[in-house]
Design a protein around this motif. Sequence first.
Motif, PDB file in Angstrom:
ATOM      1  N   GLN A 205      40.415  42.120  39.869  1.00 10.66           N
ATOM      2  CA  GLN A 205      40.792  41.701  41.231  1.00 10.66           C
ATOM      3  C   GLN A 205      41.715  40.486  41.202  1.00 10.66           C
ATOM      4  O   GLN A 205      41.816  39.786  40.201  1.00 10.66           O
ATOM      5  CB  GLN A 205      39.531  41.359  42.035  1.00 10.66           C
ATOM      6  CG  GLN A 205      38.563  42.521  42.193  1.00 10.66           C
ATOM      7  CD  GLN A 205      39.210  43.738  42.808  1.00 10.66           C
ATOM      8  OE1 GLN A 205      39.520  44.704  42.120  1.00 10.66           O
ATOM      9  NE2 GLN A 205      39.453  43.684  44.115  1.00 10.66           N
ATOM     10  N   CYS A 206      42.345  40.251  42.342  1.00 14.26           N
ATOM     11  CA  CYS A 206      43.177  39.050  42.571  1.00 14.26           C
ATOM     12  C   CYS A 206      44.318  38.916  41.563  1.00 14.26           C
ATOM     13  O   CYS A 206      44.631  37.812  41.119  1.00 14.26           O
ATOM     14  CB  CYS A 206      42.344  37.765  42.527  1.00 14.26           C
ATOM     15  SG  CYS A 206      41.120  37.635  43.811  1.00 14.26           S
ATOM     16  N   SER A 209      47.354  37.181  43.257  1.00 14.75           N
ATOM     17  CA  SER A 209      46.981  36.551  44.538  1.00 14.75           C
ATOM     18  C   SER A 209      46.116  35.327  44.263  1.00 14.75           C
ATOM     19  O   SER A 209      45.524  35.212  43.193  1.00 14.75           O
ATOM     20  CB  SER A 209      46.152  37.501  45.402  1.00 14.75           C
ATOM     21  OG  SER A 209      46.830  38.687  45.638  1.00 14.75           O
ATOM     22  N   ARG A 210      46.015  34.455  45.240  1.00 17.55           N
ATOM     23  CA  ARG A 210      45.170  33.261  45.175  1.00 17.55           C
ATOM     24  C   ARG A 210      45.481  32.446  43.914  1.00 17.55           C
ATOM     25  O   ARG A 210      44.595  31.983  43.202  1.00 17.55           O
ATOM     26  CB  ARG A 210      43.692  33.669  45.229  1.00 17.55           C
ATOM     27  CG  ARG A 210      43.375  34.497  46.468  1.00 17.55           C
ATOM     28  CD  ARG A 210      41.976  35.034  46.466  1.00 17.55           C
ATOM     29  NE  ARG A 210      41.006  33.969  46.513  1.00 17.55           N
ATOM     30  CZ  ARG A 210      39.798  34.037  45.963  1.00 17.55           C
ATOM     31  NH1 ARG A 210      39.418  35.115  45.327  1.00 17.55           N
ATOM     32  NH2 ARG A 210      38.973  33.032  46.064  1.00 17.55           N
ATOM     33  N   CYS A 217      45.183  35.177  50.066  1.00 17.64           N
ATOM     34  CA  CYS A 217      44.410  36.361  49.671  1.00 17.64           C
ATOM     35  C   CYS A 217      45.154  37.590  50.194  1.00 17.64           C
ATOM     36  O   CYS A 217      45.632  37.588  51.320  1.00 17.64           O
ATOM     37  CB  CYS A 217      43.023  36.260  50.300  1.00 17.64           C
ATOM     38  SG  CYS A 217      42.058  37.776  50.263  1.00 17.64           S
ATOM     39  N   SER A 218      45.249  38.625  49.376  1.00 19.37           N
ATOM     40  CA  SER A 218      45.997  39.820  49.815  1.00 19.37           C
ATOM     41  C   SER A 218      45.152  40.758  50.672  1.00 19.37           C
ATOM     42  O   SER A 218      45.629  41.791  51.135  1.00 19.37           O
ATOM     43  CB  SER A 218      46.600  40.549  48.622  1.00 19.37           C
ATOM     44  OG  SER A 218      47.632  39.760  48.090  1.00 19.37           O
ATOM     45  N   ARG A 219      43.925  40.441  50.864  1.00 20.19           N
ATOM     46  CA  ARG A 219      43.086  40.982  51.935  1.00 20.19           C
ATOM     47  C   ARG A 219      42.667  42.441  51.807  1.00 20.19           C
ATOM     48  O   ARG A 219      41.543  42.775  52.075  1.00 20.19           O
ATOM     49  CB  ARG A 219      43.800  40.776  53.285  1.00 20.19           C
ATOM     50  CG  ARG A 219      42.881  40.414  54.406  1.00 20.19           C
ATOM     51  CD  ARG A 219      43.655  40.011  55.622  1.00 20.19           C
ATOM     52  NE  ARG A 219      42.928  40.413  56.814  1.00 20.19           N
ATOM     53  CZ  ARG A 219      41.938  39.726  57.340  1.00 20.19           C
ATOM     54  NH1 ARG A 219      41.574  38.588  56.788  1.00 20.19           N
ATOM     55  NH2 ARG A 219      41.307  40.163  58.405  1.00 20.19           N
ATOM     56  N   CYS A 221      42.912  44.322  48.936  1.00 19.26           N
ATOM     57  CA  CYS A 221      42.655  44.832  47.582  1.00 19.26           C
ATOM     58  C   CYS A 221      41.177  44.919  47.220  1.00 19.26           C
ATOM     59  O   CYS A 221      40.805  45.786  46.420  1.00 19.26           O
ATOM     60  CB  CYS A 221      43.459  44.083  46.535  1.00 19.26           C
ATOM     61  SG  CYS A 221      44.128  42.520  47.028  1.00 19.26           S
ATOM     62  N   CYS A 222      40.301  44.067  47.796  1.00 23.41           N
ATOM     63  CA  CYS A 222      38.867  44.226  47.511  1.00 23.41           C
ATOM     64  C   CYS A 222      38.369  45.545  48.104  1.00 23.41           C
ATOM     65  O   CYS A 222      37.619  46.280  47.468  1.00 23.41           O
ATOM     66  CB  CYS A 222      38.070  43.049  48.078  1.00 23.41           C
ATOM     67  SG  CYS A 222      38.095  41.613  46.997  1.00 23.41           S
ATOM     68  N   ARG A 249      35.822  40.157  48.795  1.00 24.24           N
ATOM     69  CA  ARG A 249      36.145  39.907  50.205  1.00 24.24           C
ATOM     70  C   ARG A 249      36.232  41.221  50.986  1.00 24.24           C
ATOM     71  O   ARG A 249      37.246  41.546  51.588  1.00 24.24           O
ATOM     72  CB  ARG A 249      37.435  39.106  50.297  1.00 24.24           C
ATOM     73  CG  ARG A 249      37.241  37.720  49.701  1.00 24.24           C
ATOM     74  CD  ARG A 249      38.430  36.835  49.905  1.00 24.24           C
ATOM     75  NE  ARG A 249      38.102  35.472  49.500  1.00 24.24           N
ATOM     76  CZ  ARG A 249      38.968  34.473  49.506  1.00 24.24           C
ATOM     77  NH1 ARG A 249      40.201  34.664  49.894  1.00 24.24           N
ATOM     78  NH2 ARG A 249      38.600  33.268  49.134  1.00 24.24           N
TER      79      ARG A 249
HETATM   80  S1  SF4 Z   1      41.270  40.925  48.813  1.00 25.35           S
HETATM   81 FE1  SF4 Z   1      39.950  40.482  47.054  1.00 25.35          FE
HETATM   82  S2  SF4 Z   1      41.207  41.043  45.265  1.00 25.35           S
HETATM   83 FE2  SF4 Z   1      42.591  40.854  46.980  1.00 25.35          FE
HETATM   84  S3  SF4 Z   1      43.329  38.760  46.819  1.00 25.35           S
HETATM   85 FE3  SF4 Z   1      41.603  38.761  48.272  1.00 25.35          FE
HETATM   86  S4  SF4 Z   1      39.813  38.245  47.024  1.00 25.35           S
HETATM   87 FE4  SF4 Z   1      41.475  38.848  45.615  1.00 25.35          FE
END
Ligand code: SF4
Length: 466
Positions: A205-206, A209-210, A217-219, A221-222, A249
């Motif tokens: 993950q991430c 991002s971050r 946060c790319s929001r 992808c989790c 997230r």
């Molecule tokens: S959605 Fe999850 S994987 Fe994507 S940047 Fe945010 S915390 Fe990381």
Amino acid sequence: YLFEMANIRDQDSWVHMNEPDAATEKAKDLVRMAIAKAQYLKPLKPGQLSVNHAALIIGGGLAGITAALALADQGFASHIVEKEGQLGGNYRKLHYTLEGLDTREHLTRLLDRVRKSELITAYTGAEIVKIEGFIGNYKTTIRMKSDERQFEHGVVIVATGAYELKTEEYLCGRNAGVVTQRDLEEMIAGEDERVKRAGSVVMIQCVGSRSPERPYCSRYCCSEAMKNALKLKEMDPGRDVTILYRDIRTFGLKEDFYKKARELNVKFIRYDEDRKPEVRADGTGLVLEVFDPILNEAVELKADLLALSVGTMPNPGNEEIGKMLKVPTNQDGFFLEAHVKLRPVDFATDGVFMCGMAHAPKLSEEAITQANAAVSRACTILTKDFIEAEGKTAYVNKSRCAACGLCEVNCPFRAIAVDLNEGCAVVNTVLCKGCGVCTASCRMNAVDLNGFNNEEVMAQIAAFAM
Ligand code: SF4
Ligand SMILES: Cc1cc2nc3c(=O)[nH]c(=O)nc-3n(C[C@H](O)[C@H](O)[C@H](O)COP(=O)(O)OP(=O)(O)OC[C@H]3O[C@@H](n4cnc5c(N)ncnc54)[C@H](O)[C@@H]3O)c2cc1C
Ligand code: SF4
């Protein structure tokens, strides 16, 4: 405009509630000043301007299409300008959502409605050459191949979206076993043999991002990882699926899918930004080493497939569109709303709105909601035949103006500009908000403000000194 208020409640009794004597003196000052100003008040007549009832939508992704359809449902025409050869944007690359919506079928339905609508004109393979005008009265020129076209509209909705980040981290692009979550989704939907054979799938993950370069946060992808992990388990409950994460997230009700993944024995290992997993190819497959904070030791994982939750990067074209429309982007390169809570889909420039990933990374359902919100705001203009301009606007004393352009540089609403034909600054009373920045910046004392002109302000100061 023949009204002047001595605001004793807000400016006096509330702020000085513990100093009653001083407050009484201040109240007298405020009343004297209001009376002094009132003797100079003049009736002001706000200007009116007609409104063109069509909209320009820049970007034909899910947000742009949704906005066009919502406008059409309310009887308003729109022009979608899409730079690619077809509409759909990133939504075209999805197959399903976490909740199970078939996005391909959904997009086909939306595009069918766009095609059939007499109120929507979609220009694909088109680029914006220039946008002239202001709220209610815009004229836009677009180029399609070598052909230029022009159309008029009253509002603009910016839906230019964003892109998947390109990364070389974790052997991405250098090892066939390393794919992005979006590639994995494509492989699952296409029943790819590599997915069918994969006994162990690891996700990170991430990615991108971050981080210091992209702190946001790319929001999506989790949720995307959860949806692919659940599909993999559905296909083969016995295979190993491990997610290496910093924080999960899956916000709101999406948390249920995270719980379901745990129940199905998807394994989760947390990692820190300064202690990222390491990946190497050992000839038979991929090997990952990651520090597990619960075991308090490094663990090694074998993977037949490694899926990276790669983040979003803003559209690099946002800056150019921003310049054309005179609207800002934030430090990350996404468009900046006028107010995060009070005006979340407006720009500070009247008549221009935004939606979708042009604003920030978003899940598809959030892009749809925001597109509908932008349309609601746009309709507050499109439903009118005329817009009434502010009465308290700036005006220029032509004989004093040196055409230096200082007011033009300072005006936050781009409402005043030097007109070389006139040889002086000219105020666009439709755009002017009467903020007074131009009057304060003019060294020639050539700009004044209706409702706050020198005569009125000087009378107030004189009354205060009495
Ligand atoms: S959605 Fe999850 S994987 Fe994507 S940047 Fe945010 S915390 Fe990381
Ligand atoms: C890698 C990735 C994975 C995702 N996974 C999921 C998921 O699993 N679930 C989910 O719900 N959501 C997911 N999303 C988010 C989802 O795809 C978006 O929320 C949705 O597609 C809305 O996009 P949009 O219309 O705002 O932008 P986009 O889809 O980016 O569309 C913008 C459009 O504008 C066009 N454009 C850009 N600049 C200009 C210009 N100057 N002139 C004309 N046209 C222009 C682009 O060509 C594009 O067609 C993902 C997004 C990405 C990037
Ligand atoms: S700052 Fe004053 S002098 Fe300069 S262009 Fe504006 S109105 Fe004219």
